[in-house]
Design a protein around this motif. Sequence first.
Motif, PDB file in Angstrom:
ATOM      1  N   LYS A 172      33.221  62.194  24.219  1.00 16.48           N
ATOM      2  CA  LYS A 172      32.000  62.767  24.771  1.00 16.48           C
ATOM      3  C   LYS A 172      31.857  62.529  26.263  1.00 16.48           C
ATOM      4  N   ASN A 173      32.340  61.380  26.742  1.00 19.42           N
ATOM      5  CA  ASN A 173      32.141  61.017  28.141  1.00 19.42           C
ATOM      6  C   ASN A 173      33.184  59.984  28.527  1.00 19.42           C
ATOM      7  N   THR A 174      33.533  59.920  29.787  1.00 19.58           N
ATOM      8  CA  THR A 174      34.515  58.946  30.249  1.00 19.58           C
ATOM      9  C   THR A 174      34.231  58.571  31.700  1.00 19.58           C
ATOM     10  N   ALA A 175      34.621  57.373  32.072  1.00 21.54           N
ATOM     11  CA  ALA A 175      34.506  56.898  33.453  1.00 21.54           C
ATOM     12  C   ALA A 175      35.676  55.962  33.715  1.00 21.54           C
ATOM     13  N   GLU A 176      36.103  55.899  34.965  1.00 22.80           N
ATOM     14  CA  GLU A 176      37.237  55.041  35.306  1.00 22.80           C
ATOM     15  C   GLU A 176      36.923  54.238  36.560  1.00 22.80           C
ATOM     16  N   PHE A 177      37.321  52.970  36.517  1.00 24.34           N
ATOM     17  CA  PHE A 177      37.119  52.049  37.630  1.00 24.34           C
ATOM     18  C   PHE A 177      38.418  51.276  37.859  1.00 24.34           C
ATOM     19  N   THR A 178      38.607  50.805  39.076  1.00 26.41           N
ATOM     20  CA  THR A 178      39.711  49.906  39.390  1.00 26.41           C
ATOM     21  C   THR A 178      39.116  48.521  39.559  1.00 26.41           C
ATOM     22  N   ILE A 179      39.583  47.556  38.757  1.00 30.58           N
ATOM     23  CA  ILE A 179      39.057  46.196  38.826  1.00 30.58           C
ATOM     24  C   ILE A 179      40.201  45.229  39.099  1.00 30.58           C
ATOM     25  N   THR A 180      39.851  44.049  39.537  1.00 33.73           N
ATOM     26  CA  THR A 180      40.814  42.981  39.753  1.00 33.73           C
ATOM     27  C   THR A 180      40.359  41.759  38.978  1.00 33.73           C
ATOM     28  N   LEU A 181      41.265  41.196  38.183  1.00 31.97           N
ATOM     29  CA  LEU A 181      40.983  39.919  37.525  1.00 31.97           C
ATOM     30  C   LEU A 181      41.446  38.820  38.458  1.00 31.97           C
ATOM     31  N   ALA A 182      40.523  37.979  38.890  1.00 36.00           N
ATOM     32  CA  ALA A 182      40.858  36.908  39.816  1.00 36.00           C
ATOM     33  C   ALA A 182      41.607  35.778  39.136  1.00 36.00           C
ATOM     34  N   GLU A 183      41.374  35.610  37.845  1.00 33.90           N
ATOM     35  CA  GLU A 183      42.021  34.554  37.063  1.00 33.90           C
ATOM     36  C   GLU A 183      42.562  35.156  35.779  1.00 33.90           C
ATOM     37  N   ALA A 184      43.591  34.540  35.234  1.00 32.79           N
ATOM     38  CA  ALA A 184      44.143  35.009  33.965  1.00 32.79           C
ATOM     39  C   ALA A 184      43.125  34.802  32.859  1.00 32.79           C
ATOM     40  N   LEU A 185      43.093  35.737  31.942  1.00 38.83           N
ATOM     41  CA  LEU A 185      42.200  35.648  30.793  1.00 38.83           C
ATOM     42  C   LEU A 185      42.997  35.078  29.634  1.00 38.83           C
ATOM     43  N   ILE A 186      42.601  33.916  29.171  1.00 46.23           N
ATOM     44  CA  ILE A 186      43.279  33.241  28.071  1.00 46.23           C
ATOM     45  C   ILE A 186      42.480  33.499  26.814  1.00 46.23           C
ATOM     46  N   ALA A 187      43.170  33.903  25.750  1.00 43.15           N
ATOM     47  CA  ALA A 187      42.490  34.201  24.488  1.00 43.15           C
ATOM     48  C   ALA A 187      41.836  32.937  23.944  1.00 43.15           C
TER      49      ALA A 187
END
Length: 160
Positions: free
Chosen positions: A114-129
Amino acid sequence: MSSNLGIFSFNAAQIESSIRGKYRSVQPYEKPVLRPDDNGLSLTIELPKDARIGDKVEVILTKLGERVAKSESVLTVDADTYLTKIVEVKIQQPLEADRYAMQINLVGLHDYLKNTAEFTITLAEALIAPSHPEIDVNGDEVNGAKRLFNAAMSAVLSVF
């Protein structure tokens, strides 16, 4: 911490009206730097006006320059989020600290986009599960055997 930076919206906000309550709308040309916390990465998303109860919000993160998604999260719009038009999506898959293309999709009935949007992001730190408690395997085997037995009995009874 990451959700305080702003609200991601399907609707392009006007620069002069980029304040939505306690949130500041992230503009499509911005490249926000996000920092995950102990519970993962929290993203605050404003739903478009055509969102309905039962629709799904998908957040897909792909490293810039790659084709395969590194993270996919799905949230179903319920009555509360339908009224507030704001959802918080938590990303808990492990991700490296890097730049990502973030695609937000609103998917309706029968998996219709129905709808979509796109962004460019930066992760400053690793994401640990985050660590999850161990699952009792024996309990799952019992439920699986019970399901198999019920399916077999249903097949036998359907013959008569």
